[in-house]
Scaffold this motif. Structure first.
Motif, PDB file in Angstrom:
ATOM      1  N   UNK A  55       0.861  -1.183   0.000  1.00 52.77           N
ATOM      2  CA  UNK A  55       0.000   0.000   0.000  1.00 52.77           C
ATOM      3  C   UNK A  55       0.894   1.229   0.000  1.00 52.77           C
TER       4      UNK A  55
ATOM      5  N   UNK B   7       2.147   4.674   1.532  1.00 59.48           N
ATOM      6  CA  UNK B   7       2.173   5.256   2.881  1.00 59.48           C
ATOM      7  C   UNK B   7       1.446   6.601   2.855  1.00 59.48           C
TER       8      UNK B   7
ATOM      9  N   UNK C  48     -12.706   4.997   4.517  1.00 61.32           N
ATOM     10  CA  UNK C  48     -12.132   4.015   5.434  1.00 61.32           C
ATOM     11  C   UNK C  48     -13.273   3.090   5.808  1.00 61.32           C
ATOM     12  N   UNK C  49     -12.958   1.808   6.076  1.00 66.14           N
ATOM     13  CA  UNK C  49     -14.038   0.857   6.355  1.00 66.14           C
ATOM     14  C   UNK C  49     -14.920   1.335   7.491  1.00 66.14           C
ATOM     15  N   UNK C  50     -16.251   1.480   7.319  1.00 59.58           N
ATOM     16  CA  UNK C  50     -16.979   1.286   6.073  1.00 59.58           C
ATOM     17  C   UNK C  50     -17.811   2.530   5.810  1.00 59.58           C
ATOM     18  N   UNK C  51     -17.159   3.664   5.613  1.00 57.21           N
ATOM     19  CA  UNK C  51     -17.919   4.864   5.275  1.00 57.21           C
ATOM     20  C   UNK C  51     -17.081   5.842   4.467  1.00 57.21           C
TER      21      UNK C  51
ATOM     22  N   UNK D 120      -7.905   6.166   3.167  1.00 57.17           N
ATOM     23  CA  UNK D 120      -7.086   6.288   4.384  1.00 57.17           C
ATOM     24  C   UNK D 120      -6.554   4.958   4.899  1.00 57.17           C
ATOM     25  N   UNK D 121      -6.968   3.873   4.280  1.00 52.65           N
ATOM     26  CA  UNK D 121      -6.528   2.552   4.765  1.00 52.65           C
ATOM     27  C   UNK D 121      -5.006   2.429   4.668  1.00 52.65           C
ATOM     28  N   UNK D 122      -4.442   1.701   5.605  1.00 51.11           N
ATOM     29  CA  UNK D 122      -3.008   1.402   5.566  1.00 51.11           C
ATOM     30  C   UNK D 122      -2.814  -0.090   5.774  1.00 51.11           C
ATOM     31  N   UNK D 123      -3.532  -0.854   4.992  1.00 53.88           N
ATOM     32  CA  UNK D 123      -3.444  -2.309   5.100  1.00 53.88           C
ATOM     33  C   UNK D 123      -3.426  -2.882   3.688  1.00 53.88           C
TER      34      UNK D 123
ATOM     35  N   UNK E 224     -15.529  -4.707   2.966  1.00 48.96           N
ATOM     36  CA  UNK E 224     -15.741  -5.109   4.355  1.00 48.96           C
ATOM     37  C   UNK E 224     -17.163  -5.621   4.503  1.00 48.96           C
ATOM     38  N   UNK E 225     -17.477  -6.096   5.699  1.00 49.71           N
ATOM     39  CA  UNK E 225     -18.796  -6.661   5.949  1.00 49.71           C
ATOM     40  C   UNK E 225     -19.879  -5.595   5.759  1.00 49.71           C
ATOM     41  N   UNK E 226     -19.523  -4.329   5.975  1.00 48.14           N
ATOM     42  CA  UNK E 226     -20.514  -3.260   5.847  1.00 48.14           C
ATOM     43  C   UNK E 226     -20.265  -2.417   4.599  1.00 48.14           C
TER      44      UNK E 226
END
Lengths: 197, 664
Positions: B516, B518, B550-553, B575-578, B624-626
């Motif tokens: 990803x 940075x 970002x999960x989940x919005x 914004x995820x860092x994964x 994600x789940x949502x």
């Protein structure tokens, strides 16, 4: 005769050096395993910080993202005061240890050992309280609510928490601390009550 | 001299003989032996041994496969817009398509070239040509993203490209079609007087891989088809095949197939670089575009270049030579030692192998038969190592296994032939299904081939797979070449039409693959680095939405105060860092595309409201789940409405007043 005179002092110094080990290694590790996370997520708890596995700078954000679905409060290292003052306590105990080695008195060693032992128990109890708080104090607006379920990670051992299998065990830092306490105890043990001049 | 008709008859008769003669081998069931499946089997959870990069042909893209499994991992968008992730539609990537012909959102990609260090693939960059609008693209192999496109001026059909030198000093390319230079309104039948060919040298920055057009060599108006650079002892030289040395301009299939031999161009590029140093070039005014992606913002920008530097062989002796090559050649390929150059004359019954040492000796002794426009023509017999007699019909392309053998595809007789380069002896032949164009052996054009697998890229598919209507997939065939005989072990379908491919050990790419971006390195001017920075700003009719995912919005997920006539720029920062958490963005009424935004990246979609109302937007990548809840609304009001600009998330609404507070 001479050797046994020097031994308690050496043990005390050794205990101080071993205590320094808590700055080099994590105290505790919580590992979360799930199908989507090959190798699992490592949360390392240090005396003064929280980190992920090597090169993983974003572990706290990633665990917070997962936790927010169940309404767990965000882990924010800046708002955990222990991560700040525990280091000073450790430095103080190292300084006190050096002082005791200079004084070289049986009861001095005994007191140091006792304070260390009490502090360690308190630290573990404090850690337990944090885990309890994270696991039970959940946002009532959480997207995922499971009747009667709390999400406290184990203090010591392994547990299923929804899709995660959580493992929690002490790490090298705690082992160093334990050895330091043992060192302090043996300094006390090997020191004769009085040394006649 | 044979006429065209009799050549055709001979070819048809020869193919008939070959087809009939090898009737039994033609049945796949007898070709595939017992353990073939296990040789191509990569168990679940295990990795392929090689990455194989294939050009997309008319798709304009590049595809990435694993070998030996033949599994497709990714299509890398290069020369064609790609609505799937917004490449060429997002504000950041639109400039990648700028050319001197305007915005050209498609192309025809042909030849893959991996960067090399000391004659071996180093896994840093991948280059590929755009055939129609002459361009070369560079793909960064840490991100598998196209990061640079350089147009080549004054050429037409950059088929003969891009071919790299052994330390990635240069990419050589040649024009497929000769044209008037500069372009002018002349009768087509003035070809011989007015049409010129160019051979181009693009210099590579050794650190960044960035391309720059160093010089172009003015050549006779032939068609330049394929090329290779020398290696080892022949490092410093380029070899390019030409066809249509007849200089035909109509019905080329006949009129460009008259001469018994065409020409192989041999260029001493080190000498050319010396002439450049010495200032022997002329400058010509032209126009071409150079599009590059800024590393820290991810934003592409275009620069129009206005001059090019030309070397003319007449003014630069000892720089360019010709030698006759059997009729209408396609590839010319240099073996791993750099000594032998194989000419694949696709309309010839024999294959010529040249010796670099002999070519050098002939040049030294001025063993020439004449000259063309001041370019000496080397005496054919003096440069030849030997002839491979009757190897098959329609040789197109040759690669090497590093054990002294060459493997050549034969289009007309539909087979791959293995032969000993030194001894000029045929060792094995295997049918392919059907009519292979290029072939690839991992590292097969380098000093160090990994002679384990060979993939033949077939041009004709017919009955190989379940049919899908008139348009069929192309068919690739994987052979195990570790033994004496080639063994067919797998058929696999490929996307669009791969013309050429290169394969490299996975170990040279896998460890460097970025997981990803940075977030702290994101310098995009419209990035919202944190949800607290999410906001909406109006600048006249332009509305900039600094949105985060970002999960989940998405934040903000309610926007009001947009008016008809506004141009709304959705700048989405992930914004995820994964690893492997992209977010998508789609909004109803978007006439361009959707976005796919990698963790840490910012991408911008321009949306022009088309009627008042409330319109939904949402994440298109199941994150994600949502994920299904990851959505929002944008309200559009009439142009004269007094609805105030307002945005928010979870009922915490902000307006221009709070924005002023935020900015303090």
């Amino acid at each position: 005769m001479k050797r046994s005179q020097r031994l308690p002092r050496i043990l005390m110094i050794l205990a101080v050096v071993l205590l320094g080990g808590i700055f080099l290694f994590p105290l505790w590790q919580i590992n979360l395993e799930a199908a989507q996370f090959p190798g699992g997520l490592d949360l390392n708890i240090w005396i003064n910080r929280i980190s992920g596995a090597d090169g993983d700078d974003s572990i706290i954000q990633n665990i917070n993202i997962l936790n927010h679905y169940i309404g767990m409060q965000f882990i924010e290292p800046d708002s955990i005061p222990e991560l700040k003052y525990f280091s000073y306590v450790a430095y103080a105990m190292m300084a006190l240890g050096v002082l005791m080695a200079i004084i070289n008195n049986k009861w001095g060693y005994g007191i140091w050992f006792l304070i260390m032992a009490i502090l360690s128990v308190l630290a573990v109890y404090d850690f337990y309280l944090w885990l309890y708080d994270y696991g039970h104090n959940l946002d009532p607006m959480a997207p995922i609510k499971i009747e009667g379920m709390t999400f406290m990670p184990p203090l010591f051992g392994e547990k299923d928490l929804l899709n995660f299998y959580v493992k929690s065990y002490p790490q090298l830092g705690t082992i160093f601390m334990g050895l330091s306490i043992v060192g302090g105890f043996f300094a006390f043990w090997t020191k004769p009550k009085k040394v006649r001049s | 001299m044979l006429n065209t008709k009799s050549i055709f008859h001979t070819l048809i008769a020869l193919s008939a003989i070959l087809v009939l003669g090898s009737c039994e081998q033609r049945d796949t069931k007898t070709v595939v032996q017992g353990d073939a499946a296990s040789m191509a089997y990569v168990a679940p959870g295990e990795y392929d041994e090689f990455y194989c990069f294939m050009s997309g042909g008319y798709s304009g893209q590049v595809t990435v496969y694993g070998l030996p499994s033949g599994r497709l991992f990714k299509e890398i968008p290069v020369f064609s817009q790609y609505p799937e992730n917004g490449y060429g539609y997002s504000e950041e990537t639109k400039p990648m398509f700028n050319t001197s012909y305007g915005m050209v959102p498609w192309d025809d990609s042909h030849h893959i070239e991996l960067s090399q260090t000391d004659g071996e693939f180093d896994g840093r960059w991948l280059f590929v040509n755009g055939n129609n609008t002459p361009r070369i693209a560079r793909i960064d192999l840490t991100t598998f993203e196209t990061v640079e496109i350089l147009e080549i001026p004054d050429v037409a059909g950059l088929h003969c490209a891009p071919f790299i030198t052994e330390n990635s000093e240069y990419l050589v390319s040649g024009t497929r079609f000769s044209v008037p230079i500069p372009q002018q309104d002349v009768p087509i039948d003035s070809y011989k007087e007015n049409f010129v060919g160019l051979i181009n040298y693009v210099k590579l920055d050794q650190e960044t891989g960035e391309m720059s057009l160093d010089f172009q060599i003015e050549m006779p108006g032939y068609n330049y088809d394929l090329a290779r650079n020398g290696k080892g002892k022949s490092h410093g030289w380029s070899f390019l095949t030409t066809y249509n040395s007849e200089q035909a301009h109509t019905l080329l299939e006949v009129n460009a197939s008259q001469k018994d031999k065409d020409l192989l161009a041999i260029i001493n590029w080190k000498k050319a670089a010396e002439y450049m140093e010495a200032g022997k070039f002329t400058e010509r005014t032209t126009s071409y575009y150079h599009n590059t992606v800024d590393h820290s913002t991810g934003i592409a920008s275009s620069e129009e270049m206005k001059t090019t530097r030309i070397l003319n062989p007449k003014d630069c002796p000892d720089m360019v030579y010709f030698i006759p090559v059997p009729k209408s050649p396609h590839g010319c390929d240099v073996n791993p030692t750099g000594e032998y150059i194989v000419g694949n004359g696709k309309l010839s019954a024999d294959m010529t192998v040249y010796s670099f040492d002999k070519l050098m000796k002939a040049i030294e002794n001025k063993d020439f038969t004449g000259d063309i426009d001041g370019i000496p023509v080397i005496n054919y017999e003096s440069g030849v190592h030997g002839i491979l007699k009757k190897p098959g019909l329609g040789p197109l392309h040759t690669e090497f296994d590093g054990k002294g053998f060459a493997y050549t595809t034969f289009f007309i007789s539909s087979e791959v032939v293995k032969w000993n380069v030194e001894k000029l002896e045929i060792v094995d032949r295997q049918s392919t299904f059907y009519s292979p164009g290029h072939l690839v052996i991992p590292g097969g054009e380098t000093k160090k081939p990994y002679g384990k697998y060979l993939v033949a890229m077939n041009k004709i598919t017919k009955d190989r797979f379940l049919p899908t209507g008139p348009e069929l997939c192309h068919s690739a065939q994987l052979f195990d070449i570790s033994g004496d005989k080639m063994k067919l072990i797998l058929d696999f379908p490929t996307k669009a039409e791969p013309h050429y491919a290169q394969a490299i050990p996975a170990s040279k790419i896998q460890p460097n693959s970025v997981k990803y971006f940075k977030i702290e390195d994101n310098k995009h001017p419209y990035a919202a680095l944190g949800e607290a920075k999410a906001r909406v700003e109006r600048e006249g009719k332009d509305v900039h939405v600094y949105m985060t995912a970002i999960r989940s919005h998405l934040a903000p997920d309610n926007i009001e105060g947009i008016k008809m006539g506004d141009k709304v720029y959705f700048h989405l920062t992930n914004l995820e860092q994964d690893w492997d958490v992209p977010h998508g963005f789609a909004v109803q009424g978007a006439n361009n595309a959707e976005l796919l935004v990698m963790p840490g990246q910012t991408r911008t979609l321009l949306w022009e409201p088309f009627k008042p109302g409330v319109f939904a937007f949402y994440c298109t990548d199941f994150c994600s789940a949502l994920h299904q809840e990851m959505s929002g609304y944008v309200r559009v009001s009439p142009a004269d409405s007094d609805v105030k600009l307002m945005w928010g998330l979870n009922n915490e609404n902000k307006d221009e007043e709070t924005l002023r507070e935020m900015m303090k």
